[in-house]
Design a protein around this motif. Sequence first.
Motif, PDB file in Angstrom:
ATOM      1  N   UNK A 113      33.029  45.433  45.066  1.00 28.46           N
ATOM      2  CA  UNK A 113      34.334  44.928  44.644  1.00 28.46           C
ATOM      3  C   UNK A 113      34.385  44.739  43.133  1.00 28.46           C
ATOM      4  N   UNK A 114      33.287  44.250  42.570  1.00 27.90           N
ATOM      5  CA  UNK A 114      33.230  44.036  41.119  1.00 27.90           C
ATOM      6  C   UNK A 114      33.294  45.368  40.383  1.00 27.90           C
ATOM      7  N   UNK A 115      32.582  46.363  40.880  1.00 32.46           N
ATOM      8  CA  UNK A 115      32.639  47.692  40.261  1.00 32.46           C
ATOM      9  C   UNK A 115      34.054  48.253  40.299  1.00 32.46           C
ATOM     10  N   UNK A 120      37.313  50.692  37.785  1.00 30.92           N
ATOM     11  CA  UNK A 120      38.348  51.557  38.333  1.00 30.92           C
ATOM     12  C   UNK A 120      39.753  50.957  38.280  1.00 30.92           C
ATOM     13  N   UNK A 121      39.863  49.711  37.856  1.00 30.15           N
ATOM     14  CA  UNK A 121      41.174  49.087  37.767  1.00 30.15           C
ATOM     15  C   UNK A 121      41.783  48.711  39.098  1.00 30.15           C
ATOM     16  N   UNK A 122      40.936  48.533  40.129  1.00 33.45           N
ATOM     17  CA  UNK A 122      41.414  48.138  41.455  1.00 33.45           C
ATOM     18  C   UNK A 122      41.641  46.629  41.497  1.00 33.45           C
ATOM     19  N   UNK A 123      42.668  46.199  42.216  1.00 30.79           N
ATOM     20  CA  UNK A 123      42.838  44.784  42.566  1.00 30.79           C
ATOM     21  C   UNK A 123      42.342  44.646  44.004  1.00 30.79           C
ATOM     22  N   UNK A 124      41.053  44.288  44.180  1.00 25.59           N
ATOM     23  CA  UNK A 124      40.453  44.366  45.518  1.00 25.59           C
ATOM     24  C   UNK A 124      40.439  43.027  46.265  1.00 25.59           C
ATOM     25  N   UNK A 125      40.612  43.127  47.571  1.00 22.47           N
ATOM     26  CA  UNK A 125      40.432  41.991  48.477  1.00 22.47           C
ATOM     27  C   UNK A 125      39.580  42.477  49.647  1.00 22.47           C
ATOM     28  N   UNK A 126      38.573  41.711  49.987  1.00 22.07           N
ATOM     29  CA  UNK A 126      37.767  42.036  51.165  1.00 22.07           C
ATOM     30  C   UNK A 126      37.947  40.901  52.164  1.00 22.07           C
ATOM     31  N   UNK A 127      38.553  41.224  53.302  1.00 25.84           N
ATOM     32  CA  UNK A 127      38.932  40.205  54.283  1.00 25.84           C
ATOM     33  C   UNK A 127      38.036  40.339  55.505  1.00 25.84           C
ATOM     34  N   UNK A 128      37.494  39.205  55.956  1.00 26.41           N
ATOM     35  CA  UNK A 128      36.620  39.166  57.119  1.00 26.41           C
ATOM     36  C   UNK A 128      37.264  38.300  58.194  1.00 26.41           C
ATOM     37  N   UNK A 190      40.072  28.297  37.519  1.00 27.61           N
ATOM     38  CA  UNK A 190      38.796  28.610  36.892  1.00 27.61           C
ATOM     39  C   UNK A 190      39.060  29.055  35.461  1.00 27.61           C
ATOM     40  N   UNK A 191      38.351  28.452  34.526  1.00 28.23           N
ATOM     41  CA  UNK A 191      38.447  28.788  33.115  1.00 28.23           C
ATOM     42  C   UNK A 191      37.150  29.492  32.747  1.00 28.23           C
ATOM     43  N   UNK A 192      37.254  30.748  32.366  1.00 30.94           N
ATOM     44  CA  UNK A 192      36.042  31.550  32.197  1.00 30.94           C
ATOM     45  C   UNK A 192      36.219  32.568  31.086  1.00 30.94           C
ATOM     46  N   UNK A 193      35.089  33.100  30.615  1.00 28.89           N
ATOM     47  CA  UNK A 193      35.124  34.138  29.587  1.00 28.89           C
ATOM     48  C   UNK A 193      34.600  35.472  30.112  1.00 28.89           C
ATOM     49  N   UNK A 194      34.534  35.600  31.438  1.00 27.51           N
ATOM     50  CA  UNK A 194      34.029  36.835  32.017  1.00 27.51           C
ATOM     51  C   UNK A 194      34.563  37.046  33.419  1.00 27.51           C
ATOM     52  N   UNK A 195      33.818  37.805  34.203  1.00 29.15           N
ATOM     53  CA  UNK A 195      34.239  38.211  35.542  1.00 29.15           C
ATOM     54  C   UNK A 195      33.475  37.424  36.600  1.00 29.15           C
ATOM     55  N   UNK A 196      34.121  37.183  37.733  1.00 33.38           N
ATOM     56  CA  UNK A 196      33.502  36.433  38.823  1.00 33.38           C
ATOM     57  C   UNK A 196      34.165  36.818  40.138  1.00 33.38           C
ATOM     58  N   UNK A 197      33.454  36.552  41.215  1.00 36.51           N
ATOM     59  CA  UNK A 197      33.900  36.839  42.570  1.00 36.51           C
ATOM     60  C   UNK A 197      34.161  35.519  43.269  1.00 36.51           C
ATOM     61  N   UNK A 198      35.305  35.396  43.952  1.00 40.13           N
ATOM     62  CA  UNK A 198      35.684  34.156  44.635  1.00 40.13           C
ATOM     63  C   UNK A 198      35.831  34.418  46.134  1.00 40.13           C
TER      64      UNK A 198
END
Length: 203
Positions: A113-115, A120-128, A190-198
């Motif tokens: 998802x991060x890649x 690739x400019x994807x707005x990804x969601x992974x739903x379980x 979230x206040x951040x200076x980079x990328x993260x997965x939630x």
Amino acid sequence: MIECDVVILANGEFPTHHVPLALLESAPHIVACDGAVSHLTAYDSLYHDAVAVGDGDSIRDSLRDKLIQVAEQEDNDLTKATRYCLGQGWRRICYLGATGKREDHTLGNISLLVRYYLEMGVEPYMVTDFGWFSVAKGDSEFESFPGQQVSIFNVNCKRLVSEGLKWQSYPYQQFWQGTLNEAVDANFRLIADGCYLVYRTFS
């Protein structure tokens, strides 16, 4: 809650929870990873409009008329399906069936998802069947509810601060450090200076 241009159905555990099933049934487009298209044969209308993308190593012969074959082996079928979607102009992508079964596939699919987001400019969601993953960068606000379980996985942040979570976030160095937090209100920030997965749970 989640709006998408397309659902990609992977060949992990087929969802049973009403949220991912509703996303599948209302999807504007469905792309199955290779043999995952067999799950759709129980849904006539969904199967009729779906396509399968992959190297063809796990699809039944009777379903090959659905297959868009991509022979290269540098990437897995999830990435091949993602590239196909981007070629159609679909960037908000919801991934279903991408967890369960083999744990190495689950971990690999989540990390992809991060890649997809960064490269690739994807707005990804992974739903379980239990919740969903999303990717963000910089300062972001997330819908939640009091008591919702939240986990944050730092990718490359050197600054990571939270508002509206039970425990203060920080630039986690290891994946486990940001797990098992909890929302205290109808949203958190979230206040951040980079990328993260939630990750957020349904209940």
